[in-house]
Design a protein around this motif. Structure first.
Motif, PDB file in Angstrom:
ATOM      1  N   MET A  89     -44.982   0.098  36.854  1.00 60.43           N
ATOM      2  CA  MET A  89     -45.307   0.354  35.430  1.00 60.43           C
ATOM      3  C   MET A  89     -46.715   0.075  35.388  1.00 60.43           C
ATOM      4  SD  MET A  89     -42.234  -1.221  33.526  1.00 60.43           S
ATOM      5  CE  MET A  89     -41.649  -2.142  34.405  1.00 60.43           C
ATOM      6  N   PHE A 133     -46.864  -2.772  29.989  1.00 55.94           N
ATOM      7  CA  PHE A 133     -45.257  -2.310  29.590  1.00 55.94           C
ATOM      8  C   PHE A 133     -44.840  -2.773  30.196  1.00 55.94           C
ATOM      9  CE2 PHE A 133     -47.768   1.660  30.246  1.00 55.94           C
ATOM     10  CZ  PHE A 133     -46.427   2.481  31.759  1.00 55.94           C
ATOM     11  N   LEU A 164     -43.923  -5.995  28.385  1.00 57.18           N
ATOM     12  CA  LEU A 164     -43.116  -5.817  27.541  1.00 57.18           C
ATOM     13  C   LEU A 164     -42.037  -5.408  28.092  1.00 57.18           C
ATOM     14  CD1 LEU A 164     -43.410  -3.177  24.758  1.00 57.18           C
ATOM     15  CD2 LEU A 164     -41.966  -2.678  25.723  1.00 57.18           C
ATOM     16  N   THR A 209     -49.565   1.463  25.194  1.00 60.52           N
ATOM     17  CA  THR A 209     -48.355   1.543  25.060  1.00 60.52           C
ATOM     18  C   THR A 209     -47.862   2.462  22.930  1.00 60.52           C
ATOM     19  OG1 THR A 209     -47.118   0.110  26.198  1.00 60.52           O
ATOM     20  CG2 THR A 209     -45.923   0.718  24.199  1.00 60.52           C
ATOM     21  N   TRP A 211     -46.052   3.471  20.154  1.00 56.83           N
ATOM     22  CA  TRP A 211     -44.867   4.016  18.846  1.00 56.83           C
ATOM     23  C   TRP A 211     -45.694   3.988  17.410  1.00 56.83           C
ATOM     24  CZ3 TRP A 211     -40.320   0.795  18.781  1.00 56.83           C
ATOM     25  CH2 TRP A 211     -39.233   1.510  18.282  1.00 56.83           C
ATOM     26  N   LEU A 227     -37.802   2.112  29.577  1.00 53.83           N
ATOM     27  CA  LEU A 227     -38.942   2.582  28.674  1.00 53.83           C
ATOM     28  C   LEU A 227     -39.906   2.183  29.947  1.00 53.83           C
ATOM     29  CD1 LEU A 227     -38.110  -0.603  26.297  1.00 53.83           C
ATOM     30  CD2 LEU A 227     -39.127   1.664  25.773  1.00 53.83           C
ATOM     31  N   SER A 228     -38.877   1.261  31.287  1.00 56.10           N
ATOM     32  CA  SER A 228     -39.602   1.152  31.902  1.00 56.10           C
ATOM     33  C   SER A 228     -39.700   2.454  33.616  1.00 56.10           C
ATOM     34  CB  SER A 228     -38.506   0.377  33.213  1.00 56.10           C
ATOM     35  OG  SER A 228     -37.099   0.761  32.726  1.00 56.10           O
ATOM     36  N   LEU A 246     -46.559   5.278  28.119  1.00 59.92           N
ATOM     37  CA  LEU A 246     -45.430   5.074  27.262  1.00 59.92           C
ATOM     38  C   LEU A 246     -46.446   5.823  25.699  1.00 59.92           C
ATOM     39  CD1 LEU A 246     -42.593   4.205  27.195  1.00 59.92           C
ATOM     40  CD2 LEU A 246     -42.963   2.158  27.124  1.00 59.92           C
ATOM     41  N   VAL A 293     -38.738  -5.102  20.491  1.00 56.40           N
ATOM     42  CA  VAL A 293     -39.925  -4.231  21.200  1.00 56.40           C
ATOM     43  C   VAL A 293     -41.003  -3.863  20.290  1.00 56.40           C
ATOM     44  CG1 VAL A 293     -40.619  -1.987  21.833  1.00 56.40           C
ATOM     45  CG2 VAL A 293     -38.567  -2.975  23.510  1.00 56.40           C
ATOM     46  N   MET A 298     -44.990  -6.446  20.533  1.00 57.80           N
ATOM     47  CA  MET A 298     -45.976  -4.828  20.773  1.00 57.80           C
ATOM     48  C   MET A 298     -46.898  -5.174  19.077  1.00 57.80           C
ATOM     49  SD  MET A 298     -44.630  -1.196  20.788  1.00 57.80           S
ATOM     50  CE  MET A 298     -46.147  -0.418  20.668  1.00 57.80           C
ATOM     51  N   TYR A 339     -51.127  -2.238  22.826  1.00 61.15           N
ATOM     52  CA  TYR A 339     -50.009  -2.020  22.321  1.00 61.15           C
ATOM     53  C   TYR A 339     -50.507  -1.358  20.646  1.00 61.15           C
ATOM     54  CZ  TYR A 339     -48.364  -4.653  25.622  1.00 61.15           C
ATOM     55  OH  TYR A 339     -48.055  -5.449  26.902  1.00 61.15           O
TER      56      TYR A 339
END
Length: 236
Positions: free
Chosen positions: A11, A15, A18, A50, A52, A181-182, A188, A209, A213, A222
């Motif tokens: 990774m 992340f 994270l 990363t 969201w 996630l990994s 990601l 998570v 972030m 993030y």
């Protein structure tokens, strides 16, 4: 005799850290990991390591629907993923560069679904969207249970679960979420309703998570992106 493997090399550090903080109490360290410089100017969802991609501004439209049996699907998340893939598909240069990062026949982009019905729903929507063969040859769509031990350059994770009662279902358990996630190497993208994992669910895995972030957003690794923004600017 047992031993802990405390250094990861798959990774990107963002992340990797994270995952370490949210699932391993900070014990997992990052080894040397070179990220190819190919992600600029593709899509804002790929700017940060990363991201969201938050469906909560959609209100009730962000909620999941019941599928067959006990499984569920989420059309809002599926559409957001199709939109992202179409942005990626619009850059042949990026696809060519991404193909160079994997062995022939390997997928570079993985869409991981927490529910089997969501996998079927996303596959249908992508087929109907008419994305190119060039992208399809680099794409893998599967459930988290099928992803143990696998990896892709880009992982797009569809959380799927969203409802007014904030019932977490099996997503209260960390094991599958940790696996999902990994699996990412370079980028990601988590697609889901941020509201679900705040308040009473803030101590559950996805809640941790989000908290991590938010607390580390200033680092630039993030980002939270509003799915309703036409320009998909980062949320503040």
């Amino acid at each position: 005799v047992g031993a802990k493997l405390l250094v990861q090399y798959r990774m990107a550090p963002a992340f990797g850290t994270l995952v370490s903080q949210c699932f391993y109490e900070g014990e997992l360290e990052n080894g040397e990991r070179k990220i190819p410089d190919i992600y600029a100017d593709v899509s804002p969802q790929l700017d940060a390591a990363t991201t969201w991609l938050d469906t909560s501004p959609l209100g009730k439209k962000a909620h999941h629907q019941k599928g067959s049996g006990t499984s569920i699907f989420n059309d809002a998340e599926a559409q957001a993923i199709v939109d992202l893939l179409q942005k990626i598909d619009a850059s042949q240069e990026f696809l060519d560069n991404l193909r160079k990062q994997v062995k022939e026949g390997e997928a570079a982009i993985g869409v991981i679904c927490m529910y089997g019905q969501q996998k079927k729903h996303i596959r249908r929507k992508i087929k109907n969207a008419g994305v190119s063969e060039s992208l399809m040859s680099l794409l893998k769509i599967d459930t988290v249970d099928s992803y143990q031990g696998k990896e892709n350059r880009i992982i797009i994770l569809s959380v799927s679960r969203s409802e007014q009662r904030q019932g977490p279902g099996f997503l209260r358990s960390p094991n599958r979420i940790n696996v999902a996630l990994s699996r990412a190497m370079d980028r990601l993208v988590i697609v889901g309703d941020k509201r679900m994992w705040q308040g009473k669910n803030s101590d559950l895995p996805f809640g941790r998570v989000i908290k991590f972030m938010e607390e580390n957003r200033a680092l630039g690794d993030y980002a939270f992106v509003d799915v309703t923004s036409k320009k998909h600017k980062r949320a503040v």
